[in-house]
Design a protein around this motif. Structure first.
Motif, PDB file in Angstrom:
ATOM      1  N   GLN A  46       4.765   7.407   1.478  1.00  0.00           N
ATOM      2  CA  GLN A  46       4.895   6.365   2.487  1.00  0.00           C
ATOM      3  C   GLN A  46       4.412   5.045   1.889  1.00  0.00           C
ATOM      4  O   GLN A  46       3.516   5.022   1.044  1.00  0.00           O
ATOM      5  CB  GLN A  46       4.065   6.685   3.735  1.00  0.00           C
ATOM      6  CG  GLN A  46       4.586   7.855   4.548  1.00  0.00           C
ATOM      7  CD  GLN A  46       3.826   7.996   5.859  1.00  0.00           C
ATOM      8  OE1 GLN A  46       2.608   7.761   5.927  1.00  0.00           O
ATOM      9  NE2 GLN A  46       4.516   8.377   6.904  1.00  0.00           N
ATOM     10  N   TRP A  94       3.507   2.184   8.465  1.00  0.00           N
ATOM     11  CA  TRP A  94       3.921   2.978   7.322  1.00  0.00           C
ATOM     12  C   TRP A  94       5.380   3.378   7.431  1.00  0.00           C
ATOM     13  O   TRP A  94       5.852   3.774   8.492  1.00  0.00           O
ATOM     14  CB  TRP A  94       3.060   4.231   7.205  1.00  0.00           C
ATOM     15  CG  TRP A  94       1.639   3.937   6.831  1.00  0.00           C
ATOM     16  CD1 TRP A  94       0.568   3.858   7.679  1.00  0.00           C
ATOM     17  CD2 TRP A  94       1.134   3.689   5.525  1.00  0.00           C
ATOM     18  NE1 TRP A  94      -0.565   3.565   6.979  1.00  0.00           N
ATOM     19  CE2 TRP A  94      -0.258   3.464   5.647  1.00  0.00           C
ATOM     20  CE3 TRP A  94       1.717   3.632   4.263  1.00  0.00           C
ATOM     21  CZ2 TRP A  94      -1.071   3.184   4.559  1.00  0.00           C
ATOM     22  CZ3 TRP A  94       0.907   3.362   3.170  1.00  0.00           C
ATOM     23  CH2 TRP A  94      -0.471   3.137   3.317  1.00  0.00           C
ATOM     24  N   GLU A 126       0.701  16.642   1.780  1.00  0.00           N
ATOM     25  CA  GLU A 126       0.465  16.897   0.357  1.00  0.00           C
ATOM     26  C   GLU A 126       0.075  18.354   0.131  1.00  0.00           C
ATOM     27  O   GLU A 126      -0.701  18.936   0.891  1.00  0.00           O
ATOM     28  CB  GLU A 126      -0.637  15.976  -0.169  1.00  0.00           C
ATOM     29  CG  GLU A 126      -0.821  16.025  -1.672  1.00  0.00           C
ATOM     30  CD  GLU A 126      -1.836  14.990  -2.141  1.00  0.00           C
ATOM     31  OE1 GLU A 126      -2.084  14.955  -3.362  1.00  0.00           O
ATOM     32  OE2 GLU A 126      -2.365  14.242  -1.298  1.00  0.00           O
ATOM     33  N   HIS A 148       1.643   6.354 -10.141  1.00  0.00           N
ATOM     34  CA  HIS A 148       2.638   7.085  -9.352  1.00  0.00           C
ATOM     35  C   HIS A 148       3.684   7.733 -10.265  1.00  0.00           C
ATOM     36  O   HIS A 148       4.157   7.124 -11.221  1.00  0.00           O
ATOM     37  CB  HIS A 148       3.366   6.139  -8.400  1.00  0.00           C
ATOM     38  CG  HIS A 148       2.525   5.638  -7.266  1.00  0.00           C
ATOM     39  ND1 HIS A 148       1.307   5.022  -7.450  1.00  0.00           N
ATOM     40  CD2 HIS A 148       2.731   5.649  -5.916  1.00  0.00           C
ATOM     41  CE1 HIS A 148       0.798   4.677  -6.274  1.00  0.00           C
ATOM     42  NE2 HIS A 148       1.637   5.065  -5.332  1.00  0.00           N
ATOM     43  N   ILE A 204       1.701  11.983   2.335  1.00  0.00           N
ATOM     44  CA  ILE A 204       1.441  12.833   3.493  1.00  0.00           C
ATOM     45  C   ILE A 204       2.026  14.213   3.211  1.00  0.00           C
ATOM     46  O   ILE A 204       2.850  14.376   2.309  1.00  0.00           O
ATOM     47  CB  ILE A 204       2.035  12.244   4.790  1.00  0.00           C
ATOM     48  CG1 ILE A 204       3.560  12.094   4.679  1.00  0.00           C
ATOM     49  CG2 ILE A 204       1.385  10.905   5.128  1.00  0.00           C
ATOM     50  CD1 ILE A 204       4.217  11.735   6.005  1.00  0.00           C
ATOM     51  N   GLU A 243       0.848  -1.189   0.000  1.00  0.00           N
ATOM     52  CA  GLU A 243       0.000   0.000   0.000  1.00  0.00           C
ATOM     53  C   GLU A 243       0.883   1.237   0.000  1.00  0.00           C
ATOM     54  O   GLU A 243       1.993   1.221   0.539  1.00  0.00           O
ATOM     55  CB  GLU A 243      -0.890   0.034   1.245  1.00  0.00           C
ATOM     56  CG  GLU A 243      -1.858  -1.126   1.376  1.00  0.00           C
ATOM     57  CD  GLU A 243      -2.580  -1.069   2.714  1.00  0.00           C
ATOM     58  OE1 GLU A 243      -3.615  -0.369   2.795  1.00  0.00           O
ATOM     59  OE2 GLU A 243      -2.092  -1.682   3.673  1.00  0.00           O
ATOM     60  N   THR A 244       0.373   2.325  -0.587  1.00  0.00           N
ATOM     61  CA  THR A 244       1.101   3.590  -0.614  1.00  0.00           C
ATOM     62  C   THR A 244       0.158   4.732  -0.241  1.00  0.00           C
ATOM     63  O   THR A 244      -1.070   4.612  -0.364  1.00  0.00           O
ATOM     64  CB  THR A 244       1.696   3.887  -1.999  1.00  0.00           C
ATOM     65  OG1 THR A 244       0.628   4.054  -2.939  1.00  0.00           O
ATOM     66  CG2 THR A 244       2.618   2.768  -2.464  1.00  0.00           C
ATOM     67  N   ARG A 245       0.744   5.836   0.207  1.00  0.00           N
ATOM     68  CA  ARG A 245      -0.041   7.043   0.447  1.00  0.00           C
ATOM     69  C   ARG A 245       0.905   8.244   0.456  1.00  0.00           C
ATOM     70  O   ARG A 245       2.127   8.084   0.616  1.00  0.00           O
ATOM     71  CB  ARG A 245      -0.807   6.965   1.768  1.00  0.00           C
ATOM     72  CG  ARG A 245       0.071   7.029   3.010  1.00  0.00           C
ATOM     73  CD  ARG A 245      -0.767   6.929   4.278  1.00  0.00           C
ATOM     74  NE  ARG A 245       0.060   7.076   5.473  1.00  0.00           N
ATOM     75  CZ  ARG A 245      -0.402   6.931   6.724  1.00  0.00           C
ATOM     76  NH1 ARG A 245      -1.674   6.608   6.916  1.00  0.00           N
ATOM     77  NH2 ARG A 245       0.411   7.089   7.761  1.00  0.00           N
TER      78      ARG A 245
END
Length: 449
Positions: free
Chosen positions: A311, A331, A303, A346, A301, A297-299
């Motif tokens: 992360q 994370w 932003e 991405h 922060i 999983e990615t996210r």
């Protein structure tokens, strides 16, 4: 869990399973040599491997993994201070090498030995590799990777790249990093495909070595594109994979034109292995690295303006840094800046420390400016950094390898294609960009003179 080196134990032998320009070993021969060497490692906890680019390193790494001891690859061109640090920090008791001057207590790799039994498979949580990664504030740190993390990543890439035992992987990358060692050696040993290591990643060697998959860093692909006859020899390949640094869009386009297919791009780092990739059966979008691999999983922060700090979490992450507290689950902040589109694709802008430029109240990704510069027909290479500025905070500064063009022309060229505040205020025309062994531009060198 399957054995980490699962296909190596397959009773169906595979001729020339691993080869370099000098040596070729069947799967049976590789397992026999590695098992015999593994017997000499009994009692050791950590061993160093003099990671020369060839079959000897494959045998040594395989032996360490069979024996269940941590393997520490040492670059063959490591200086005396770097080698001493790696041996001291890792606590390596032995050095597997055919070079008597490699350092430490030498155990020859290719010495003839009586056959040895294959040891029992260690548990999946057992540490397998310690890969040293350069830091910006001190000596290299040892990244501890478990057998489970390695297996999870290779299995995920097998799905994403449709990588099977029918493939022949060709590359000439160093065998002390994730790209050349984990993907380029352990991948074939787990999945059953052949490996042909070319010794050096030259256009001539790649063109002369038949395969279905080729691995390269952007510098390798750029040089291949500069040799069109050699590039066209890769037209029969199934996949051309680029990683370890962003692939310039013009090189992406040239590869597609010369070989008939767009390259696969992927993203990862030593601490996380490969976490994002283009799929073999999906779109290949220039300047982007694709979607998270299965299980990851990615996210973003912090932003702002669509750009944030990336992360990741998932089973491919490292255990922690050697001689430091274990990494906490959850994370992991990569230190890279990225954008994630509405479709999940991405784009890696770059390192937060060097590639996120805060200028005049704006956030500007260095990669976007570099891509614009590379559209100019005179520009061959470009690197953009932020230099401290009393008014702007940081001044966008470009270092460009180009022919017959003035810096003012390039500034205007970018301003016509991007927002004016993204134009480089200063352009330095240089003969070459400083790069490390994996072809990454050393922006800290540019930024700090």
């Amino acid at each position: 869990m399957r054995r980490l080196l699962d296909a190596l134990h397959d009773p169906a032998d595979l001729a020339d399973a691993v080869r370099d320009p000098r040596v070729s070993l069947s799967r049976h021969e590789l397992l026999g040599r590695a098992a015999a060497l593994a017997r000499e490692l009994d009692g050791a906890r950590t061993v160093a491997v003099h990671a020369t680019p060839g079959v000897e390193t494959v045998v040594a790494i395989t032996a360490a993994l069979l024996a269940g001891v941590k393997a520490v690859p040492v670059p063959p061109d490591a200086g005396e201070l770097e080698r001493a640090h790696l041996l001291r920090d890792s606590g390596a008791e032995l050095m597997l090498s055919d070079d008597p001057g490699a350092g430490g207590t030498i155990v020859p790799i290719t010495r003839k030995r009586p056959p040895g039994d294959v040891p029992a498979e260690p548990g999946p949580d057992t540490a397998a590799l310690v890969l040293y990664t350069s830091g910006t504030t001190g000596p290299p740190k040892g990244v501890v990777l478990s057998r489970a993390a390695l297996a999870a990543d290779l299995d995920a890439l097998a799905e994403v790249w449709q990588w099977t035992a029918d493939d022949t992987l060709v590359h000439g990358l160093p065998l002390f990093h994730v790209h050349g060692l984990v993907l380029g050696v352990l991948g074939p040993l787990r999945l059953g495909s052949r490996l042909a290591h070319t010794g050096r990643p030259t256009p001539q060697m790649y063109a002369a070595t038949r395969g279905t998959m080729y691995f390269g860093v952007p510098t390798v692909w750029s040089r291949i594109c500069a040799a069109p006859a050699q590039a066209r020899e890769l037209r029969s390949a199934r996949l051309l994979v680029s990683g370890s640094a962003p692939l310039p869009v013009p090189v992406f386009d040239d590869l597609r034109a010369l070989t008939g297919q767009a390259p696969i791009e992927r993203y990862g780092m030593t601490e996380t292995l490969i976490t994002v990739s283009t799929r073999a059966d999906g779109e290949r979008r220039p300047g982007h690295v694709g979607l998270p691999v299965p299980g990851v999983e990615t996210r973003l922060i912090d932003e702002a303006g669509g750009i944030g700090h990336l992360q990741v979490r998932g089973p491919t992450l490292f255990d922690g840094y050697l001689n430091q507290p274990p990494r906490e689950d959850g994370w992991y902040t990569t230190g890279d800046v990225a954008t994630i589109g509405p479709d999940g694709w991405h784009r890696i802008v770059g390192r937060a420390s060097t590639d996120l430029i805060k200028t005049g109240g704006y956030r500007v990704g260095a990669g976007e400016v570099e891509d614009a510069l590379l559209l100019h027909p005179a520009v061959r290479e470009a690197a953009v950094v932020g230099i401290p500025h009393p008014d702007l905070g940081e001044q966008i500064t470009a270092y460009v390898v180009a022919d017959s063009v003035r810096g003012e022309e390039l500034t205007a060229f970018v301003a016509e294609r991007l927002a004016v505040h993204k134009r480089p205020r200063v352009v330095h025309l240089v003969g070459e960009l400083p790069r490390n062994a994996m072809g990454k531009v050393q922006k800290a060198v540019l930024k700090h003179g």
